[in-house]
Design an enzyme around this catalytic site. Structure first.
Site, PDB file in Angstrom:
ATOM      1  N   LYS A 224       0.926  -1.549   0.192  1.00  0.00           N
ATOM      2  CA  LYS A 224       0.035   0.340   0.452  1.00  0.00           C
ATOM      3  C   LYS A 224       1.033   1.408   0.182  1.00  0.00           C
ATOM      4  CE  LYS A 224      -4.128   1.993   0.416  1.00  0.00           C
ATOM      5  NZ  LYS A 224      -4.631   1.827   1.700  1.00  0.00           N
ATOM      6  N   HIS A 249     -18.457  -2.066  -3.022  1.00  0.00           N
ATOM      7  CA  HIS A 249     -19.746  -0.504  -3.025  1.00  0.00           C
ATOM      8  C   HIS A 249     -20.912  -0.953  -3.080  1.00  0.00           C
ATOM      9  CE1 HIS A 249     -16.077   2.043  -2.500  1.00  0.00           C
ATOM     10  NE2 HIS A 249     -15.485   0.326  -1.264  1.00  0.00           N
TER      11      HIS A 249
END
Length: 358
Positions: A224, A249
């Site tokens: 990340k 989502h």
């Protein structure tokens, strides 16, 4: 303790990972310069760790803000509670907000810090696996809207991320499994050797083996940090970190954020994205099965809710990666390599949506 640096040019900050960090007074003294702090947490985490953190911070002026626990509370109304707490405590621009909790607490506290007096410092103190491997790193902050996930927010980098791995001991199994979805994501999009390692060690992770969890957290944070350093504001490369998220989502929004944990929805989204990748001829059936099998072994759901094809597509069109009306998707070209594209056969997308949502 393991330490990584996130460098986005205008901001450089450490990620500190290890056991016992919540009680490490010297660490907080060296990392946290502010004399006035607001701890933002939720009712679940507060019972476990608020007093310990307060004791570590003794000698400072410490206020706290208690939020309800759950993704369904990641709203503008809840955000207002943090602003009220900052004002009530008469905190100024030299104060620091501490986000003690999982991804919801971190996103809300970070967004409040970005807005209050046009920006005050904040530190992420993640207490869930998902937050430790993903959401606490990279400076994405915000809240949900009934029309879509994370539609209101800001990029705002923390001053530090302090991940105490001891907090995972009190994490419910379901939350632990949800966090593993993001670890699997990194193997899918970036590091095929990590994916291979996960196939060999997933039962150690679900069984809470300390050494295995430490490696998974450290490797995830390193990936990340590298991606965010290249593309802080998700203009190109960072978008690959949304593998599974566009579909996930949509699932969260359609079920009002109270049925699936975020990691569970992301796992389902990765399953769907892998299916579409196979349908488009980007990956073979064996790769699709490997991803599905690993998600199942991680204790994640593998049957998406039948929210309806039209509803799923409508929610996907509210995704932040939509450009000029085209839904851009993160797809796999092979394990360890992902692509963000709006160029795909609509018929293939329709077929995948029908398979999983109709």
């Amino acid at each position: 303790m393991q330490t990584f640096k996130v460098d986005v040019g205008h901001a450089i900050y450490p990620i500190l990972i290890g056991p016992g960090l919540l009680g490490h007074r010297e660490l907080f003294n060296s990392t946290l310069r502010a004399a006035d702090v607001l701890i933002v947490t939720n009712t679940t985490v507060a019972r476990l760790y608020l007093e310990k953190l307060q004791a570590t911070l003794s000698g400072r002026r410490v206020a706290d803000c208690m939020l309800p626990d759950g993704e369904q509370y990641k709203t503008l109304q809840t955000l207002g509670r943090v602003f009220d707490a900052l004002v009530d405590a008469k905190l100024n621009r030299d104060a620091t907000v501490l986000a003690l909790g999982g991804g919801v607490v971190g996103d809300i506290a970070g967004f409040a810090a970005a807005c209050y007096q046009r920006g005050v410092a904040y530190v992420q103190i993640p207490t869930t696996l998902l937050a430790q491997v993903d959401s606490s790193v990279g400076g994405k902050t915000g809240v949900n809207h009934p029309g879509g996930k994370n539609l209101i927010g800001a990029f705002y980098q923390p001053r530090a991320v302090i991940a105490d791995t001891d907090t995972l001991a009190t994490l419910p199994d379901r939350e632990l499994h949800a966090g593993l979805a993001e670890v699997i994501k990194y193997g899918c999009i970036w590091d095929p050797l990590l994916f291979d390692w996960l196939e060999l060690n997933i039962e150690k992770l679900t069984g809470r083996d300390d050494e295995a969890l430490a490696y998974a957290i450290e490797r995830s944070c390193a990936i990340k940090a590298a991606v965010v350093a290249e593309d802080e504001r998700e203009s190109n490369l960072r978008a690959i970190l949304n593998f599974g998220h566009t579909f996930g989502h949509a699932i969260e929004a359609a079920t009002r954020y109270d049925t699936y944990l975020h990691g569970e929805a992301v796992g389902l989204g990765m399953l769907i994205a892998t299916n579409l990748s196979h349908r488009l001829g980007l990956i073979d059936g064996g790769t699709q099965e490997r991803v599905r099998d690993l998600l199942a072994r991680a204790g994640l759901p593998t049957e998406p809710p039948r929210i309806g094809t039209a509803r799923a597509l409508a929610l996907m069109q509210m995704d932040k990666k939509v450009l000029a009306g085209t839904v851009r998707l993160v797809l796999l070209e092979k394990l360890g390599r992902a692509v963000v594209t709006g160029r795909y056969a609509q018929s293939a997308l329709d077929a995948t949506l029908n398979e999983y949502f109709a």
